[in-house]
Enzyme design. Structure first.
Site, PDB file in Angstrom:
ATOM      1  N   SER A 182       0.830  -1.201   0.000  1.00 34.54           N
ATOM      2  CA  SER A 182       0.000   0.000   0.000  1.00 34.54           C
ATOM      3  C   SER A 182       0.869   1.257   0.000  1.00 34.54           C
ATOM      4  O   SER A 182       1.641   1.465  -0.921  1.00 34.54           O
ATOM      5  CB  SER A 182      -0.966  -0.052   1.184  1.00 34.54           C
ATOM      6  OG  SER A 182      -2.150   0.650   0.882  1.00 34.54           O
ATOM      7  N   LYS A 237     -22.609  18.741   7.381  1.00 34.29           N
ATOM      8  CA  LYS A 237     -21.574  19.056   8.364  1.00 34.29           C
ATOM      9  C   LYS A 237     -21.162  17.862   9.214  1.00 34.29           C
ATOM     10  O   LYS A 237     -19.986  17.711   9.564  1.00 34.29           O
ATOM     11  CB  LYS A 237     -22.056  20.195   9.280  1.00 34.29           C
ATOM     12  CG  LYS A 237     -21.042  20.657  10.307  1.00 34.29           C
ATOM     13  CD  LYS A 237     -19.798  21.225   9.637  1.00 34.29           C
ATOM     14  CE  LYS A 237     -18.797  21.747  10.659  1.00 34.29           C
ATOM     15  NZ  LYS A 237     -17.568  22.242  10.020  1.00 34.29           N
TER      16      LYS A 237
END
Length: 294
Positions: free
Chosen positions: A162, A214
């Site tokens: 990765s 939000k």
């Protein structure tokens, strides 16, 4: 020690990671126990079992910062930059510390080595499962952009997965030992849902917000379908960046990189896929580099 756990949790949960899944599970299982999370489920609905794990040793809580004399070793004109353990954006150390390596330290070491007149070549000595997305690809571009000034080899001891592989791919050559591995070219984002635990405990959480999105991804709330779609789009964009970066660095067609589907390849299998250049023990690889400089 426990006052630092919430900060660590914010760097693992609800944040994109380029890390090998097995390493992510270790960190999650350890945090779950410390944060009072009784059960953790994978996306495939399999339960993640708790593990015995020493967070103080792994994440450096046991002792404060230390003084580092030098950031890399100069061995016969070759700068050896050690990259091991979990990768984080900012560690404040020039060398790996307590199971982690900071992109900030790697960057500083690499720039110093490239400007050091006594350094003829650079070795990225990598054994890492990856880590944070933040800071990873800017560092990869920096190393890739320095190709041609001095030889840059990634010598794996033992694996680069990765984010660790993203760094390795930026080098001129990647050498992997026969039992080592490369790949895991993918991105993972993990959401933890505390809503049921909060309700069971008798607590109510009220958010007062400006902006409909939000609190998307807040652990106190279940993840809505709309939020999941938006986060999936972000992860797809990061995954495409990863694929395109490896394709550029390794001169491989993006479709070939994408076709790996984040699989990991051991030794020769990684070379066959074009993800590494040769299978060789780390010491033999270092001698091979020295021979090119003679």
């Amino acid at each position: 020690m426990t006052h630092r756990l919430p900060h660590l949790a914010t760097r693992i949960f609800n944040a994109p990671l380029v890390i090998h899944p097995a390493k992510a599970e270790i960190a999650i299982a350890a945090l779950a126990d410390r944060l009072g999370i009784s059960r953790v489920w994978r996306a495939d609905q399999g339960e993640m079992r708790p593990l015995m794990f020493d967070m103080e040793d792994e994440y450096g809580f046991a002792e404060p910062g230390r003084t580092v004399v030098s950031g890399y070793d100069n061995i016969a004109g070759v700068a050896r930059i050690e990259i091991c353990g979990t990768l984080v954006q900012r560690l404040g150390e020039l060398r790996p510390y307590s199971g982690m390596t900071g992109y900030d330290g790697i960057r500083q070491n690499f720039v110093m080595a490239m400007d050091d007149p006594e350094v003829k070549a650079v070795v990225l000595d990598i054994d890492s499962p990856g880590g944070e997305v933040a800071g990873c690809f800017d560092l990869v571009d920096l190393i890739y952009g320095a190709r041609g000034r001095k030889p840059i080899w990634a010598i794996l001891d033992e694996s680069a997965y990765s984010g660790g592989y993203a760094l390795a791919s930026s080098a001129d050559k990647i050498i992997v030992p026969r039992t080592g591995g490369v790949g895991s070219i993918g991105v993972v984002w993990m959401h933890v849902d505390w809503s049921k635990a909060i309700t069971t405990s008798g607590l109510d959480v009220t958010f007062v917000t400006y902006g409909d999105r939000k609190v998307d991804g807040a652990p106190e709330l279940p993840l809505s379908a709309e939020a999941l779609d938006r986060f999936q789009a972000d992860i797809n964009s990061m995954g495409d960046l990863f694929v395109e970066t490896v394709a550029r660095n390794r001169s491989i067609a993006p479709d070939r990189v994408r076709a790996t589907q984040a699989s990991c390849y051991m030794g020769a299998a990684g070379v066959e896929r074009g993800l590494a250049d040769a299978v060789m023990a780390p010491d033999a690889a270092f001698r091979a580099l020295l021979n090119t400089l003679a």
